[in-house]
Design an enzyme around this catalytic site. Sequence first.
Site, mmCIF file in Angstrom:
data_model
loop_
_atom_site.group_PDB
_atom_site.id
_atom_site.type_symbol
_atom_site.label_atom_id
_atom_site.label_comp_id
_atom_site.label_asym_id
_atom_site.label_seq_id
_atom_site.Cartn_x
_atom_site.Cartn_y
_atom_site.Cartn_z
ATOM 1 N N MET A 7 -0.484 -3.066 -4.513
ATOM 2 C CA MET A 7 0.036 -2.094 -3.735
ATOM 3 C C MET A 7 1.683 -2.029 -3.658
ATOM 4 O O MET A 7 2.095 -2.956 -3.847
ATOM 5 C CB MET A 7 -0.393 -2.298 -2.189
ATOM 6 C CG MET A 7 -1.988 -1.945 -2.082
ATOM 7 S SD MET A 7 -2.715 -2.373 -0.476
ATOM 8 C CE MET A 7 -1.687 -0.915 0.468
ATOM 9 N N PHE A 8 1.980 -0.746 -3.328
ATOM 10 C CA PHE A 8 3.742 -0.576 -3.347
ATOM 11 C C PHE A 8 4.294 -0.860 -4.411
ATOM 12 O O PHE A 8 5.414 -1.072 -4.598
ATOM 13 C CB PHE A 8 4.226 -1.477 -2.022
ATOM 14 C CG PHE A 8 3.361 -1.686 -0.781
ATOM 15 C CD1 PHE A 8 3.364 -0.264 0.078
ATOM 16 C CD2 PHE A 8 2.625 -2.624 -0.560
ATOM 17 C CE1 PHE A 8 2.507 -0.548 1.187
ATOM 18 C CE2 PHE A 8 1.724 -2.871 0.721
ATOM 19 C CZ PHE A 8 1.640 -1.563 1.466
ATOM 20 N N GLY A 40 4.177 1.890 -6.736
ATOM 21 C CA GLY A 40 4.425 3.202 -7.001
ATOM 22 C C GLY A 40 3.308 3.761 -7.994
ATOM 23 O O GLY A 40 3.886 4.628 -8.659
ATOM 24 N N GLU A 80 -6.752 5.794 -6.822
ATOM 25 C CA GLU A 80 -7.496 4.952 -6.129
ATOM 26 C C GLU A 80 -9.027 4.540 -6.494
ATOM 27 O O GLU A 80 -9.906 4.749 -5.905
ATOM 28 C CB GLU A 80 -7.695 5.263 -4.630
ATOM 29 C CG GLU A 80 -6.305 5.696 -4.039
ATOM 30 C CD GLU A 80 -5.521 4.737 -2.922
ATOM 31 O OE1 GLU A 80 -6.161 3.527 -3.218
ATOM 32 O OE2 GLU A 80 -4.942 4.707 -2.391
ATOM 33 N N CYS A 87 4.264 -12.061 -5.168
ATOM 34 C CA CYS A 87 4.414 -12.649 -6.510
ATOM 35 C C CYS A 87 3.397 -13.815 -6.495
ATOM 36 O O CYS A 87 2.759 -14.105 -5.568
ATOM 37 C CB CYS A 87 5.890 -13.322 -6.825
ATOM 38 S SG CYS A 87 6.014 -14.780 -5.840
HETATM 39 P P1 TMP Z 1 -2.435 1.878 -2.895
HETATM 40 O O1 TMP Z 1 -2.688 1.338 -4.209
HETATM 41 O O2 TMP Z 1 -2.364 3.354 -3.036
HETATM 42 O O3 TMP Z 1 -1.207 1.566 -1.963
HETATM 43 O O4 TMP Z 1 -3.912 1.881 -1.912
HETATM 44 C C1 TMP Z 1 -4.688 0.576 -2.050
HETATM 45 C C2 TMP Z 1 -5.790 0.925 -0.966
HETATM 46 O O5 TMP Z 1 -6.730 -0.279 -0.986
HETATM 47 C C3 TMP Z 1 -5.325 0.607 0.329
HETATM 48 O O6 TMP Z 1 -6.057 1.775 1.424
HETATM 49 C C4 TMP Z 1 -5.766 -0.727 1.092
HETATM 50 C C5 TMP Z 1 -6.865 -0.784 0.313
HETATM 51 N N1 TMP Z 1 -7.307 -2.486 -0.289
HETATM 52 C C6 TMP Z 1 -8.621 -2.877 0.039
HETATM 53 O O7 TMP Z 1 -9.455 -1.874 0.551
HETATM 54 N N2 TMP Z 1 -8.739 -4.088 0.017
HETATM 55 C C7 TMP Z 1 -7.894 -4.960 -0.592
HETATM 56 O O8 TMP Z 1 -8.153 -6.133 -0.941
HETATM 57 C C8 TMP Z 1 -6.483 -4.396 -1.030
HETATM 58 C C9 TMP Z 1 -5.807 -5.415 -1.435
HETATM 59 C C10 TMP Z 1 -6.200 -3.112 -0.589
HETATM 60 MG MG MG Z 2 -1.704 4.802 -3.968
HETATM 61 ZN ZN ZN Z 3 7.284 -14.462 -4.140
#
Ligand code: TMP
Ligand code: MG
Ligand code: ZN
Length: 200
Positions: free
Chosen positions: A17-18, A20, A92, A186
């Site tokens: 996540m985060f 980009g 997603e 990390c």
């Molecule tokens: P993103 O990749 O666009 O930031 O969104 C990831 C989405 O996945 C966010 O809604 C949180 C969700 N997520 C889970 O449901 N389970 C997990 O273990 C993790 C790491 C993220």
């Molecule tokens: Mg996303």
């Molecule tokens: Zn670190």
Amino acid sequence: MRGKKKQGKLIAITGPMFAGKTSKMIQLLDREKYSGNSVRLFKPKIDNRYSKTSVVTHKGEKLPAMTVTVDANGIDAIIKNSADCDVVGIDEAQFWPPELNLANTLNDFANSGKTVYVSILNKDHTGKPFNNTLEVLALADSIHSLTSICLKCGEDATFTQRISKGKEIFGSQIQVGGTESYEPRCRKCFVAKSRSAKGR
Ligand code: TMP
Ligand code: MG
Ligand code: ZN
């Protein structure tokens, strides 16, 4: 040369996540639009953090998207609504259960000459590959592997930690959220479930 049929492609965008991923998806789809291709973007209904009709990044960039359910009806909707477009985007993709074989559907699209961009979380909060990630990445022609920045030490982050009140927590694989419940880490700073004294 084997005829004039357009060559399809499956392009994955992955990372924690985060990192980009959705920004990259928007950028790549915008380029496709500029080059005259018809584009259709889908997002899973499960994720309604920001908008029901657009894909929106953590930074606020957005692109119109069709929301589909993460079940067989959702896959059917993707197939039906992609019929007349050159380029398909799926945001997603980790939310689709593996038994529905979204990866195969996307692979079929590529075989039929479409360009497919799929954004997918690399690992869940326990550090394991998320649902259909392995299939999607194996079937992809190319992969944009993105990193974020570890919130603990500033190194490149490839993991996503689930947190509550500053502590690492563990639970069901799917839990929609943003910065209030997740942070990039990390490999060294990531806390795996077995090593956590208070793993839940
Ligand atoms: P993103 O990749 O666009 O930031 O969104 C990831 C989405 O996945 C966010 O809604 C949180 C969700 N997520 C889970 O449901 N389970 C997990 O273990 C993790 C790491 C993220
Ligand atoms: Mg996303
Ligand atoms: Zn670190």
